[in-house]
Design an enzyme around this catalytic site. Structure first.
Site, mmCIF file in Angstrom:
data_model
loop_
_atom_site.group_PDB
_atom_site.id
_atom_site.type_symbol
_atom_site.label_atom_id
_atom_site.label_comp_id
_atom_site.label_asym_id
_atom_site.label_seq_id
_atom_site.Cartn_x
_atom_site.Cartn_y
_atom_site.Cartn_z
ATOM 1 N N TYR A 185 0.836 -1.214 0.000
ATOM 2 C CA TYR A 185 0.000 0.000 0.000
ATOM 3 C C TYR A 185 0.873 1.267 0.000
ATOM 4 O O TYR A 185 0.483 2.306 -0.516
ATOM 5 C CB TYR A 185 -0.992 -0.010 1.161
ATOM 6 C CG TYR A 185 -2.204 0.859 0.899
ATOM 7 C CD1 TYR A 185 -3.034 0.622 -0.189
ATOM 8 C CD2 TYR A 185 -2.510 1.922 1.739
ATOM 9 C CE1 TYR A 185 -4.134 1.419 -0.438
ATOM 10 C CE2 TYR A 185 -3.618 2.726 1.497
ATOM 11 C CZ TYR A 185 -4.424 2.466 0.408
ATOM 12 O OH TYR A 185 -5.513 3.269 0.166
ATOM 13 N N LYS A 199 -3.323 8.328 2.739
ATOM 14 C CA LYS A 199 -4.550 8.104 3.516
ATOM 15 C C LYS A 199 -4.383 8.579 4.970
ATOM 16 O O LYS A 199 -5.348 9.016 5.598
ATOM 17 C CB LYS A 199 -4.965 6.629 3.477
ATOM 18 C CG LYS A 199 -5.462 6.159 2.120
ATOM 19 C CD LYS A 199 -6.721 6.897 1.638
ATOM 20 C CE LYS A 199 -7.341 6.189 0.443
ATOM 21 N NZ LYS A 199 -8.488 6.970 -0.120
HETATM 22 C C1 1JT Z 1 -5.451 3.797 -5.138
HETATM 23 C C2 1JT Z 1 -5.233 2.552 -5.738
HETATM 24 C C3 1JT Z 1 -6.077 3.884 -3.893
HETATM 25 C C4 1JT Z 1 -5.645 1.420 -5.099
HETATM 26 C C5 1JT Z 1 -6.267 1.494 -3.864
HETATM 27 C C6 1JT Z 1 -6.480 2.723 -3.260
HETATM 28 N N1 1JT Z 1 -7.104 2.496 -2.061
HETATM 29 C C7 1JT Z 1 -7.279 1.174 -1.928
HETATM 30 N N2 1JT Z 1 -6.786 0.576 -3.010
HETATM 31 C C8 1JT Z 1 -6.790 -0.861 -3.221
HETATM 32 C C9 1JT Z 1 -5.569 -1.429 -2.585
HETATM 33 C C10 1JT Z 1 -4.327 -1.277 -3.193
HETATM 34 C C11 1JT Z 1 -3.192 -1.806 -2.601
HETATM 35 C C12 1JT Z 1 -3.309 -2.494 -1.416
HETATM 36 C C13 1JT Z 1 -4.546 -2.649 -0.819
HETATM 37 C C14 1JT Z 1 -5.670 -2.101 -1.408
HETATM 38 C C15 1JT Z 1 -4.571 2.418 -7.069
HETATM 39 C C16 1JT Z 1 -3.985 3.707 -7.582
HETATM 40 C C17 1JT Z 1 -4.911 4.844 -7.298
HETATM 41 C C18 1JT Z 1 -5.044 5.043 -5.822
HETATM 42 O O1 1JT Z 1 -2.147 -2.987 -0.898
HETATM 43 C C19 1JT Z 1 -2.207 -3.712 0.279
HETATM 44 C C20 1JT Z 1 -1.845 -1.607 -3.223
#
Ligand code: 1JT
Length: 261
Positions: free
Chosen positions: A152, A159
């Protein structure tokens, strides 16, 4: 939500968490306007809204203050008052949502914070003149803000800034009766998650560890959003509400979730 009107930023398609929120609001009688980014997403929205005629759509790059200002002016002419504002947008260069966080370049870091966190501040500021006592602002966040979730990375930092912004905005606007909260959703298979390394495994771990033994779906966020945007939550502000099947409060749960032997 009959008689309430507002705007949602960040519906991309039918899988969007923001669409789960939009549907709940529309089905409970709210007047909902939408902001989209690019023609592709406009046509997605038009299809989603076939059964909900009359919704206003506004194009906006939410990182551009002038465009936000134009949307607020247009919204004021078309609809008037803003009882609710939903911020469901985020961006980070996907090349850096994997591997080592310390390798994140400055431009990638600043862009993620600009689009994913600062936009809540500028959006709230531009729509504030249209808000009244009882209006409610809602943002979307993820557990990676406050604890490390592999991959993340810079989005976690963005966030964290978003969640802190929720609290400072709540303190600023509280005296005027305007509330600001966020929903921290479990991982959902949305457009944003497409192409994320190991996302399928993340979803599997989530449903094995979460007390409710399921993945989060947009409808779960829709129910929580209905509460946070309606007068049911009149006494709630500055809150980050987990909507994740209980995953966040687990430390070590069922050991079947991990391949240890
Ligand atoms: C963005 C993306 C914000 C993916 C996102 C996000 N908030 C949640 N996700 C899903 C996610 C992504 C990752 C993760 C867990 C959930 C993509 C680009 C735009 C902003 O890793 C544990 C990497």
């Amino acid at each position: 939500m009959k008689g309430k009107k507002g705007i949602i930023f960040g519906v991309a398609n039918n899988r969007s968490i923001a669409w789960g929120i939009a549907k709940k609001l529309l089905d409970s009688g709210a007047e909902v306007a939408f902001s989209y980014y690019g023609e592709r997403l406009r046509s997605n929205l038009e299809k989603l809204l076939e059964n909900y005629p009359g919704c206003k759509l506004y194009e906006c790059d939410a990182s551009d203050e002038a465009q936000l200002q134009k949307v607020a002016e247009q919204y004021k002419m078309d609809i008037g008052q803003c009882d609710f504002l939903v911020h469901a947008i985020a961006f980070a260069n996907k090349d850096y949502l994997q591997g080592d966080f310390y390798k994140t370049p400055k431009d990638v870091f600043l862009q993620a914070l600009d689009i994913s966190a600062y936009s809540l501040v500028s959006m709230t500021r531009t729509f504030k003149p249209l808000m009244v006592s009882g209006s409610s602002v809602l943002a979307l966040t993820y557990l990676g803000a406050t604890a490390v979730v592999q991959n993340y990375n810079v989005m976690g930092v963005a966030k964290a800034a978003l969640e802190s912004s929720v609290r400072y905005l709540a303190a600023d606007l509280g005296p005027e009766g305007i509330r600001v909260n966020a929903i921290s959703a479990g991982p959902v298979n949305t457009l944003a998650a497409r192409g994320i390394n190991d996302f399928t495994q993340l979803l599997k771990i989530h449903r094995q560890v979460a007390p409710l033994r399921m993945n989060t779906i947009p409808e779960h966020a829709g129910g929580a959003a209905y509460y946070l945007l309606s007068d049911l939550s009149a006494g709630v502000t500055g809150e980050i509400m987990f909507v994740d099947g209980g995953y966040n409060m687990m430390a070590v749960g069922s050991m079947d979730a991990y391949n240890l032997k």
